[in-house]
Structure formats: C-alpha cells, structure tokens
Scaffold this active site. Structure first.
Site, PDB file in Angstrom:
ATOM      1  CE  LYS A   1     -30.259  -4.885 -23.394  1.00 22.49           C
ATOM      2  NZ  LYS A   1     -30.250  -5.399 -24.749  1.00 22.49           N
TER       3      LYS A   1
ATOM      4  CE  LYS B   1     -30.039  -2.543 -32.104  1.00 20.80           C
ATOM      5  NZ  LYS B   1     -28.837  -2.281 -31.379  1.00 20.80           N
TER       6      LYS B   1
ATOM      7  CE  LYS C   1     -21.657  -4.918 -28.434  1.00 17.20           C
ATOM      8  NZ  LYS C   1     -20.876  -4.032 -27.577  1.00 17.20           N
TER       9      LYS C   1
END
Ligand code: TRP
Length: 331
Positions: free
Chosen positions: A117, A197, A200
């Site tokens: 992140k 994977k 979003k």
C-alpha cells in the site's frame, strides 16, 4: 442458547461494490455457515479500514451502502446473521488501542500488505495504514472469533491477530482464541489479467456482482491466453491458469473433459471456454442482481438491518472490552 454457537466474522473494506472474488472468497462461504446451526455469523462493513487509503467522505458514505446492499442481495440473512458497520460499534477502536500496546512498530512495518500500500500510495504512508492489522485483530477478537472465511491475501493479517491473542493471553490472562482461516472453495480467485488475485484496486482484474452478461463476456474476452495449440500441463501462472481456476469453480464436474483434455491435446478453443464460463457466472449473478433491485427500493429496511446488526454486535463487544479493560488494569 445462542452463545454455544461458534462465532464467525468476516469483513470487507467499504471501497466500492463487491466483486466476484469477494463473493466466492468470503460471502458465499458465510452464507453456507448461516444455514448451519453450529455457527453465528457476523458480517462487517469495514468503513474505518476504508480510510487507510485515499478516499473522499461522500464516496465512503455511498460505498458503505453499496457493500451492505451487495451483502444482502447475495443472500446474507439478517435474521440469522448480524450485518453491521464497523464504526457504529465503537468498541472496535477502543480494543484496537489496547492491543496496540502489545504490537511492535517493526512487526507491522514489515508486513507485505503494508509495504504494498505504501508503494501504491507513497503520499499516504499514515499511522492508520500501519495500524490496519491491529484494528483488524480487534474486529476479529472482540467476538472471540475462532475461524474466518477470508481470502489467502489476508493471511498475514490473521497471523498478527494470532500473535496479539497469544500475547494478550500470556500477559493479561485473557482467553482469546487464535483465529484460523476457514478455507472456502474460492479462497484464491485469480485476476482476469492473469497476474495475482482479483482486486478492486487493479483495473481489468475483476467482475462485479452487478455486471451484465455482455460486460462479463467483454471482460473475459480480454483474459490473455496462448494460441491454443500448446500441449502439456496447464501453466502455473498467467491468463490460462486464471481461466482454468474459474473453470474448476464453475464446472466442478466436467472441467477435465472441457478444459484439461482439450488443453493437453492442443485443441482448446478459448472463445468457447470463455463464453460458457461467462454464462455460468452470469447465471449465478442473476438472482443476486434481482434481489439488489428490490432492496434498492427499500432503504428503510436496510437502515433497520444495520441498526439491529450493530446492536447485536455491540452486546458481545462490550462484554469482551470490559473484560480486557479489567485485566489490563483499567478497572
Ligand atoms: N482486511 C480485510 C480485506 O481487505 C477486511 C477486513 C477488515 C476484515 N476487518 C476484518 C476481514 C475482519 C475479516 C475480519 O478484505
């Protein structure tokens, strides 16, 4: 008695509508559990966690609603499960603070999820982002949850929750279980890009629960494949592997016949594979989409579900928090 049931909890960050990965990896598993008499499921919308990456207040408000609608449309039954919004049960934040006294900064700053992140949003390397797993441990342990249907990407967070449980038990004599992953059928749902994977945050990687058949076909058409004349075993990574994983999930009885064999003999036709897959996926989504339209027209019903859900969650959360405060010397 309700509390002889095993509690299971799962949550989704309120960053937008649910996608197929959320559904197969978590929601579908939880729906199965709510039908069993052994379990008491809790479904949380993690709005506080959604604030750990850049966001705007208006979208957050809307996204919380979107997730709740998706949860209910997908078949969560508020009579059998508690559906609630994280920030409405204040105990989550309070317990997280208490937990933060037993976790080191070094441990948190080495987590892969944190590093990713920070890389993604270098301007947003905040304390809240570092604290993410502590708040998540609180979400889980407040309800003394033993097992959770979460995707494999959440395993590092689960490990932190276990470490916190262990430390708290050793140091303060609490009785937190060490929560384990409950593997669902779709615990790893691959990206349509063929890399990693479904997520979003990766454009082109996901199918939304609200997508039409045309949209699903369009998205699947973009999954990268080989020429279709390869032979040998199915590759471990890439678009062909993604299609294969989906095929296994959606054609559990005949994926060998329809996918493996033609692949191995170099006769696979990806357009046929993709079309049949799109139809299976869409068929599963139709009733969800219909239910969503009904729910969208009943906002008061959704409000009530959330009020009741928070109340049920709060009852348990308060007991745990009181116990911890006492053991830690605050009472
Ligand atoms: N971290 C989870 C995700 O990104 C969301 C989440 C927050 C969660 N709190 C939780 C999942 C507690 C399970 C249990 O999907």
């Amino acid at each position: 008695m309700a509390n002889s049931k095993k509690r299971v909890l799962s949550g989704i960050r309120a960053t937008g509508r649910l996608h197929l990965g959320n559904y197969l990896g978590m929601v579908k598993g939880m729906i199965g559990l709510q039908e069993s008499k052994e379990y008491e499921p809790f479904f949380m919308v993690a709005d506080l966690h959604a604030m750990t990456t850049p966001y705007d207040p208006e979208s957050l408000r809307r996204n919380v609603r979107e997730v709740v609608l998706d949860y209910l449309a997908a078949g969560l039954n508020p009579e059998k499960a508690s559906v609630f919004v994280q920030s409405l049960v204040r105990e989550h934040v309070e317990l997280a603070y208490l937990f933060s006294t037993v976790v080191s900064i070094a441990r948190l700053s080495h987590l892969p999820t944190y590093k990713e992140k920070v890389k993604q949003y270098p301007e947003n390397n905040t304390l809240a982002l570092l604290y993410y797993p502590v708040l998540m441990a609180s979400d889980i342990l407040l309800y003394k949850t033993q097992a959770l249907p979460v995707g494999d990407d959440q395993l590092p967070h689960l490990e932190i929750a276990r470490e916190i449980a262990k430390k708290m038990n050793e140091k303060y004599g609490t009785d937190f279980p060490e929560p384990q992953q409950m593997k669902t059928e779709g615990h790893y749902v691959p990206s349509l890009t063929g890399e990693g994977k479904m997520s979003k945050s990766v454009e082109g990687s996901y199918i939304n629960l609200t997508d039409s058949l045309e949209e699903i076909k369009r998205k699947l058409a973009k999954v990268p494949t080989d020429s279709g004349t390869q032979r040998g075993s199915i590759p471990e990574i890439g678009g062909v592997r993604s299609l294969y994983v989906f095929y296994k999930l959606y054609f559990p009885d005949d994926f060998e016949e329809l996918f493996e064999k033609p692949y191995k003999s170099g006769r696979i036709r990806y357009d046929t594979i993709k079309n049949s897959l799109a139809e299976r996926i869409y068929n599963e989504l139709v009733p969800i989409q219909e239910k969503r339209r009904v729910l969208e027209a009943k906002p008061e019903h959704v409000d009530k579900v959330l009020i009741d859900g928070a109340e049920k969650a709060r009852k348990i959360a308060q007991l745990t928090l009181e116990e911890v405060k006492e053991k830690m010397g605050l009472k």
